[in-house]
Enzyme design. Sequence first.
Site, PDB file in Angstrom:
ATOM      1  NE  ARG A   1      -1.130   2.398   2.948  1.00  0.00           N
ATOM      2  CZ  ARG A   1      -0.445   3.380   3.428  1.00  0.00           C
ATOM      3  NH1 ARG A   1      -0.451   4.737   2.747  1.00  0.00           N
ATOM      4  NH2 ARG A   1       0.095   3.532   4.797  1.00  0.00           N
ATOM      5  CG  ASP A   2       3.219   4.175   3.103  1.00  0.00           C
ATOM      6  OD1 ASP A   2       3.504   5.127   1.995  1.00  0.00           O
ATOM      7  OD2 ASP A   2       3.415   4.515   4.224  1.00  0.00           O
TER       8      ASP A   2
ATOM      9  CB  CYS B   1       2.187  10.403   1.415  1.00  0.00           C
ATOM     10  SG  CYS B   1       0.409  10.966   1.122  1.00  0.00           S
TER      11      CYS B   1
ATOM     12  CG  HIS C   1       7.369   7.786   5.418  1.00  0.00           C
ATOM     13  ND1 HIS C   1       7.276   7.334   3.947  1.00  0.00           N
ATOM     14  CD2 HIS C   1       6.381   7.771   5.838  1.00  0.00           C
ATOM     15  CE1 HIS C   1       6.128   6.878   3.925  1.00  0.00           C
ATOM     16  NE2 HIS C   1       5.494   7.015   5.026  1.00  0.00           N
TER      17      HIS C   1
ATOM     18  CG  HIS D   1       3.993   4.865   9.277  1.00  0.00           C
ATOM     19  ND1 HIS D   1       3.047   3.712   8.614  1.00  0.00           N
ATOM     20  CD2 HIS D   1       4.110   5.778   8.067  1.00  0.00           C
ATOM     21  CE1 HIS D   1       3.027   4.044   7.241  1.00  0.00           C
ATOM     22  NE2 HIS D   1       3.572   5.253   6.962  1.00  0.00           N
TER      23      HIS D   1
HETATM   24  P1  HMG Z   1     -12.728  14.057  -3.302  1.00  0.00           P
HETATM   25  O1  HMG Z   1     -12.237  14.497  -4.722  1.00  0.00           O
HETATM   26  O2  HMG Z   1     -12.916  15.476  -2.348  1.00  0.00           O
HETATM   27  O3  HMG Z   1     -13.871  13.257  -3.247  1.00  0.00           O
HETATM   28  O4  HMG Z   1     -11.553  13.110  -2.581  1.00  0.00           O
HETATM   29  P2  HMG Z   1     -15.416  13.138  -3.860  1.00  0.00           P
HETATM   30  O5  HMG Z   1     -16.228  12.659  -3.076  1.00  0.00           O
HETATM   31  O6  HMG Z   1     -15.708  14.384  -4.875  1.00  0.00           O
HETATM   32  O7  HMG Z   1     -14.931  12.123  -5.035  1.00  0.00           O
HETATM   33  C1  HMG Z   1     -14.101  12.416  -6.239  1.00  0.00           C
HETATM   34  C2  HMG Z   1     -14.196  11.076  -7.206  1.00  0.00           C
HETATM   35  O8  HMG Z   1     -13.567  10.040  -6.424  1.00  0.00           O
HETATM   36  C3  HMG Z   1     -15.606  10.630  -7.235  1.00  0.00           C
HETATM   37  O9  HMG Z   1     -15.953  10.001  -8.489  1.00  0.00           O
HETATM   38  C4  HMG Z   1     -16.050   9.587  -6.268  1.00  0.00           C
HETATM   39  O10 HMG Z   1     -17.158   8.599  -6.588  1.00  0.00           O
HETATM   40  C5  HMG Z   1     -14.616   8.900  -6.101  1.00  0.00           C
HETATM   41  P3  HMG Z   1     -16.472  10.625  -9.926  1.00  0.00           P
HETATM   42  O11 HMG Z   1     -17.956  11.019  -9.426  1.00  0.00           O
HETATM   43  O12 HMG Z   1     -15.755  12.040 -10.103  1.00  0.00           O
HETATM   44  O13 HMG Z   1     -16.457   9.662 -11.288  1.00  0.00           O
HETATM   45  N1  HMG Z   1     -14.353   8.270  -5.027  1.00  0.00           N
HETATM   46  C6  HMG Z   1     -14.003   6.934  -4.570  1.00  0.00           C
HETATM   47  N2  HMG Z   1     -13.699   6.000  -5.724  1.00  0.00           N
HETATM   48  C7  HMG Z   1     -13.229   4.941  -5.055  1.00  0.00           C
HETATM   49  N3  HMG Z   1     -13.361   4.564  -3.658  1.00  0.00           N
HETATM   50  C8  HMG Z   1     -13.377   5.546  -2.931  1.00  0.00           C
HETATM   51  C9  HMG Z   1     -13.672   6.907  -3.297  1.00  0.00           C
HETATM   52  N4  HMG Z   1     -14.169   8.100  -2.762  1.00  0.00           N
HETATM   53  C10 HMG Z   1     -14.499   8.824  -3.753  1.00  0.00           C
HETATM   54  N5  HMG Z   1     -13.051   5.442  -1.569  1.00  0.00           N
HETATM   55  C11 HMG Z   1     -10.928  11.361  -1.175  1.00  0.00           C
HETATM   56  C12 HMG Z   1     -11.599  12.767  -1.247  1.00  0.00           C
HETATM   57  C13 HMG Z   1     -10.933  11.463   0.224  1.00  0.00           C
HETATM   58  C14 HMG Z   1     -11.874  10.335  -1.796  1.00  0.00           C
HETATM   59  C15 HMG Z   1      -9.552  11.617  -1.822  1.00  0.00           C
HETATM   60  O14 HMG Z   1      -8.957  12.665  -1.312  1.00  0.00           O
HETATM   61  C16 HMG Z   1      -8.819  10.429  -1.582  1.00  0.00           C
HETATM   62  O15 HMG Z   1      -8.910   9.461  -2.010  1.00  0.00           O
HETATM   63  N6  HMG Z   1      -7.482  10.742  -0.938  1.00  0.00           N
HETATM   64  C17 HMG Z   1      -6.615   9.750  -0.733  1.00  0.00           C
HETATM   65  C18 HMG Z   1      -5.393  10.158  -0.845  1.00  0.00           C
HETATM   66  C19 HMG Z   1      -4.183   9.059  -0.340  1.00  0.00           C
HETATM   67  O16 HMG Z   1      -4.486   7.917  -0.616  1.00  0.00           O
HETATM   68  N7  HMG Z   1      -3.044   9.404   0.225  1.00  0.00           N
HETATM   69  C20 HMG Z   1      -2.049   8.388   0.677  1.00  0.00           C
HETATM   70  C21 HMG Z   1      -2.508   7.699   1.830  1.00  0.00           C
HETATM   71  S1  HMG Z   1      -2.220   8.432   3.211  1.00  0.00           S
HETATM   72  C22 HMG Z   1      -0.626   7.996   3.697  1.00  0.00           C
HETATM   73  O17 HMG Z   1       0.089   7.706   2.915  1.00  0.00           O
HETATM   74  C23 HMG Z   1      -0.080   8.351   5.028  1.00  0.00           C
HETATM   75  C24 HMG Z   1       0.277   7.211   5.887  1.00  0.00           C
HETATM   76  O18 HMG Z   1       1.076   6.102   5.085  1.00  0.00           O
HETATM   77  C25 HMG Z   1       0.762   7.376   7.119  1.00  0.00           C
HETATM   78  C26 HMG Z   1       1.858   8.490   6.894  1.00  0.00           C
HETATM   79  O19 HMG Z   1       2.859   7.864   6.332  1.00  0.00           O
HETATM   80  O20 HMG Z   1       1.850   9.461   7.663  1.00  0.00           O
HETATM   81  C27 HMG Z   1      -1.216   6.319   6.040  1.00  0.00           C
HETATM   82 MG    MG Z   2       3.476   6.284   5.321  1.00  0.00          MG
END
Ligand code: HMG
Ligand code: MG
Length: 302
Positions: free
Chosen positions: A15-16, A240, A209, A207
Site C-alpha cells: 500500500r504505502d 505519500c 519514513h 510509522h
Molecule cells: P474528493 O475528490 O474530495 O471526493 O476526494 P469526491 O467525493 O468528490 O470524489 C471524487 C471522485 O472519487 C468521485 O468519482 C468519487 O466517486 C470517487 P466521480 O464521481 O468524479 O467519477 N471516490 C472514490 N472512488 C473509489 N473509492 C473511494 C472513493 N471516494 C471517492 N473510496 C478522497 C476525497 C478522500 C476520496 C480523496 O482525497 C482520496 O482518495 N484521498 C486519498 C489520498 C491517499 O490515498 N493518500 C495516501 C495515503 S495516506 C498516507 O500515505 C499516510 C500514511 O502512510 C501514514 C503516514 O505516512 O503518515 C497512512
Molecule cells: Mg506512510
Amino acid sequence: MAFPKVVKIVEVSPRDGLQNEAKIVPTAVKIEFIHLLAESGLSVIEATSFVSPKWIPQLADHKEVFQGISKNAGVSYPVLVPNLKGLQSAMDVGVKEIAIFTTPSEQFSQHNTNCSVAESLARIAEMMTVARQSQIRVRGYLSCVLGCPYEGDIAPQAVSDMAEKLIQLGCYEVSLGDTIGVGTPSKTHHMLDVVTEKTAREKLAVHFHDTYGQALANIYVALESGIQVIDSSVSGIGGCPYAKGASGNVASEDVLYMLNGMGIQTNVDLAKLIKAGQFISNYLQRPTQSKVNAAYSADFFE
Ligand code: HMG
Ligand code: MG
C-alpha cells in the site's frame, strides 16, 4: 523502560510502497509480491487502498488485488480506507480489517483528503459505526506527527489529542506517522512521552519514513519507550504523493535485522523478507533502499 520482548511488524509496502509509484504495477505482480511477503511470516500485510482512483491511480485495482490474494490463516490483510464509499467496496470483497487515516495538520488534511481535520473525523466516525456493526477491525493512522510539509512543526499535544480521539472512536491501535521523515530521536522521545500520557503504549505503533536517515534511530527510541508495533516496507519503498518531499518508509529488512540483533522476537524470517524485497526492487528496476538487503545481495557475508 525495558525493551519489548516481542514486536509486531506491520508491512505496508503493497500500500504505502506502491501508492507512490507513478508507473502502474500489474495486478498479478502485486499479488505475487503479497504472497512472498506472507511467506516470510509477517502477521500483518497492508494489501492496498480503497481510496479514489483519481487520487491514487496505482491502487485502482484494489478489489482485484484483495480478491486475488490467497489469505494465509493467522495473517491480517488490512486495507486503507478514506470514506464510507471505500469501506462499502472493501466490505463487498470481504475485507475484515481497515485502516483509517487523519492528521493533526489542517493543511495536510486538505492536501491528502480534500477536507478539514474536523470533516475527516466526521468521516471516520461514520465509518466506525458501519465497521462496528459489521465486525470490521479498524486501525488508525495519524500523519505528520513529527512535522508537516505545509505547516512545519506539529505540537505533540495535538498528536496526543488526536490519538486519544481515534481510540475513543474505536480504533484498536493508532499508528503515529512521520510522513516526511523529519523526526529525530529526541523529538520522537518527547512526542511519545506526551502521547503516552493519555494513550496506552500497547495501543500505539510507529510509522517512520526515512527521508533524513533517522528512522532506525527513531525506532530504537520508540522501542525504549515500550512501543511494540512497527510499520515498515521492504526495500524501503514508499511515500505519500500528497506529502511534498516524502521518501520511502523505513526498510523492513533493516528493522528486522536490528530487532534480531537486539534479541526481540518477531516470527519473521529475514531471508524470506529479503527475497520479497528483491522481488519488488527487481520489478521496479530500482536499487533496494535497504542496507541489509543490499549487503546480503552483494554476498557480503560470503
Ligand atoms: P474528493 O475528490 O474530495 O471526493 O476526494 P469526491 O467525493 O468528490 O470524489 C471524487 C471522485 O472519487 C468521485 O468519482 C468519487 O466517486 C470517487 P466521480 O464521481 O468524479 O467519477 N471516490 C472514490 N472512488 C473509489 N473509492 C473511494 C472513493 N471516494 C471517492 N473510496 C478522497 C476525497 C478522500 C476520496 C480523496 O482525497 C482520496 O482518495 N484521498 C486519498 C489520498 C491517499 O490515498 N493518500 C495516501 C495515503 S495516506 C498516507 O500515505 C499516510 C500514511 O502512510 C501514514 C503516514 O505516512 O503518515 C497512512
Ligand atoms: Mg506512510
